[in-house]
Write an enzyme that holds these catalytic residues in place. Structure first.
Site, PDB file in Angstrom:
ATOM      1  N   GLY A  46      -7.812 -10.502  -7.048  1.00  0.00           N
ATOM      2  CA  GLY A  46      -6.836  -9.188  -6.797  1.00  0.00           C
ATOM      3  C   GLY A  46      -7.213  -7.485  -7.940  1.00  0.00           C
ATOM      4  O   GLY A  46      -8.240  -8.460  -8.379  1.00  0.00           O
ATOM      5  N   GLN A  51     -10.166  -0.248 -12.425  1.00  0.00           N
ATOM      6  CA  GLN A  51     -10.210  -1.624 -12.421  1.00  0.00           C
ATOM      7  C   GLN A  51     -11.735  -0.735 -11.022  1.00  0.00           C
ATOM      8  O   GLN A  51     -13.168  -0.880 -11.862  1.00  0.00           O
ATOM      9  CB  GLN A  51     -10.346  -2.331 -12.015  1.00  0.00           C
ATOM     10  N   CYS A  88      -9.893 -11.922 -15.813  1.00  0.00           N
ATOM     11  CA  CYS A  88     -10.127 -10.266 -15.038  1.00  0.00           C
ATOM     12  C   CYS A  88     -11.708 -10.254 -14.763  1.00  0.00           C
ATOM     13  O   CYS A  88     -12.298  -9.851 -15.754  1.00  0.00           O
ATOM     14  CB  CYS A  88      -9.532  -9.614 -16.088  1.00  0.00           C
ATOM     15  N   LEU A  89     -11.312  -9.110 -13.910  1.00  0.00           N
ATOM     16  CA  LEU A  89     -12.597  -8.669 -13.245  1.00  0.00           C
ATOM     17  C   LEU A  89     -13.320  -7.337 -14.255  1.00  0.00           C
ATOM     18  O   LEU A  89     -14.666  -7.971 -14.758  1.00  0.00           O
ATOM     19  CB  LEU A  89     -12.668  -7.654 -12.193  1.00  0.00           C
ATOM     20  N   HIS A 130       0.354  -9.832 -13.272  1.00  0.00           N
ATOM     21  CA  HIS A 130      -1.261  -8.909 -14.409  1.00  0.00           C
ATOM     22  C   HIS A 130      -1.748  -7.660 -13.454  1.00  0.00           C
ATOM     23  O   HIS A 130      -2.346  -6.794 -14.142  1.00  0.00           O
ATOM     24  CB  HIS A 130      -2.430 -10.093 -13.464  1.00  0.00           C
ATOM     25  N   GLU A 131      -1.787  -7.352 -11.675  1.00  0.00           N
ATOM     26  CA  GLU A 131      -1.262  -6.429 -12.015  1.00  0.00           C
ATOM     27  C   GLU A 131      -1.578  -5.356 -11.338  1.00  0.00           C
ATOM     28  O   GLU A 131      -1.912  -3.768 -11.800  1.00  0.00           O
ATOM     29  CB  GLU A 131      -2.328  -6.141  -9.481  1.00  0.00           C
ATOM     30  N   HIS A 134      -1.891  -3.994 -14.927  1.00  0.00           N
ATOM     31  CA  HIS A 134      -2.909  -3.248 -14.941  1.00  0.00           C
ATOM     32  C   HIS A 134      -2.553  -1.601 -14.282  1.00  0.00           C
ATOM     33  O   HIS A 134      -3.184   0.090 -15.391  1.00  0.00           O
ATOM     34  CB  HIS A 134      -3.747  -3.358 -13.819  1.00  0.00           C
TER      35      HIS A 134
END
Ligand SMILES: [Zn+2]
Length: 165
Positions: A46, A51, A88-89, A130-131, A134
């Site tokens: 995701g 991000q 997380c990226l 999670h997304e 963000h």
């Protein structure tokens, strides 16, 4: 399609509440193509617009058979509980155990601006949550107790040094 640079903690944009997506045009489609490309390039499941440095309420995901674009996402229902690893990226995928709802229902707009609802469970539900976080300026570490949060941040900084990113 272009792989964009991933914005990393503690960049301000990651802590901002995103602006709503209002234009459902070719630019949005191109942006989402880039977001998928960037996500796959970094082996993520995701990726949210903040991000890649854009304070927008938008994410893409491809997780456990659920591939979608979500503009203006909200979680309208949750149930149950799961405890599992999450990364997380924007934090070098340093993993942490996070408690989340087992099931979650997402409401969002697709690339054409059409509203849809989608229910998921397990890892895909974790991805929805999670997304969507963000888009609200929240990171998964915000769900952790202070000590564990600081530990993750320390690990992330160390990884960054080691790999010189
Ligand atoms: Zn993330």
């Amino acid at each position: 399609m272009t792989v964009r640079k991933i914005t990393e903690y503690p960049d301000d944009v990651l802590a901002k509440v995103g602006k709503p997506v209002t234009e459902f045009d070719d630019d949005l489609k191109a942006l989402c193509d880039d977001m998928f490309e960037t996500m796959y390039d970094d082996h993520g499941v995701g990726l949210a617009a903040p991000q890649i440095g854009l304070p927008l309420r938008l994410f893409v995901m491809d997780c456990e058979g659920i591939k979608l674009v979500a503009a203006n996402p909200e979680i309208i229902e949750t149930s149950g509980e799961q405890t599992g690893q999450e990364g997380c990226l924007s934090l070098e995928k340093v993993p942490a155990v996070v408690v989340r709802a087992e099931k979650a229902t997402l409401r969002a707009q697709d690339l054409n601006g059409e509203w849809f609802e989608k229910e998921a469970e397990g890892y895909a539900a974790r991805c929805f949550l999670h997304e969507t976080d963000h888009c609200d300026g929240k990171l998964f570490i915000d769900h952790l107790p202070k000590m564990r949060r600081e530990m993750i941040i320390k690990k992330f900084k160390k990884e960054k040094k080691v790999y010189g990113k």
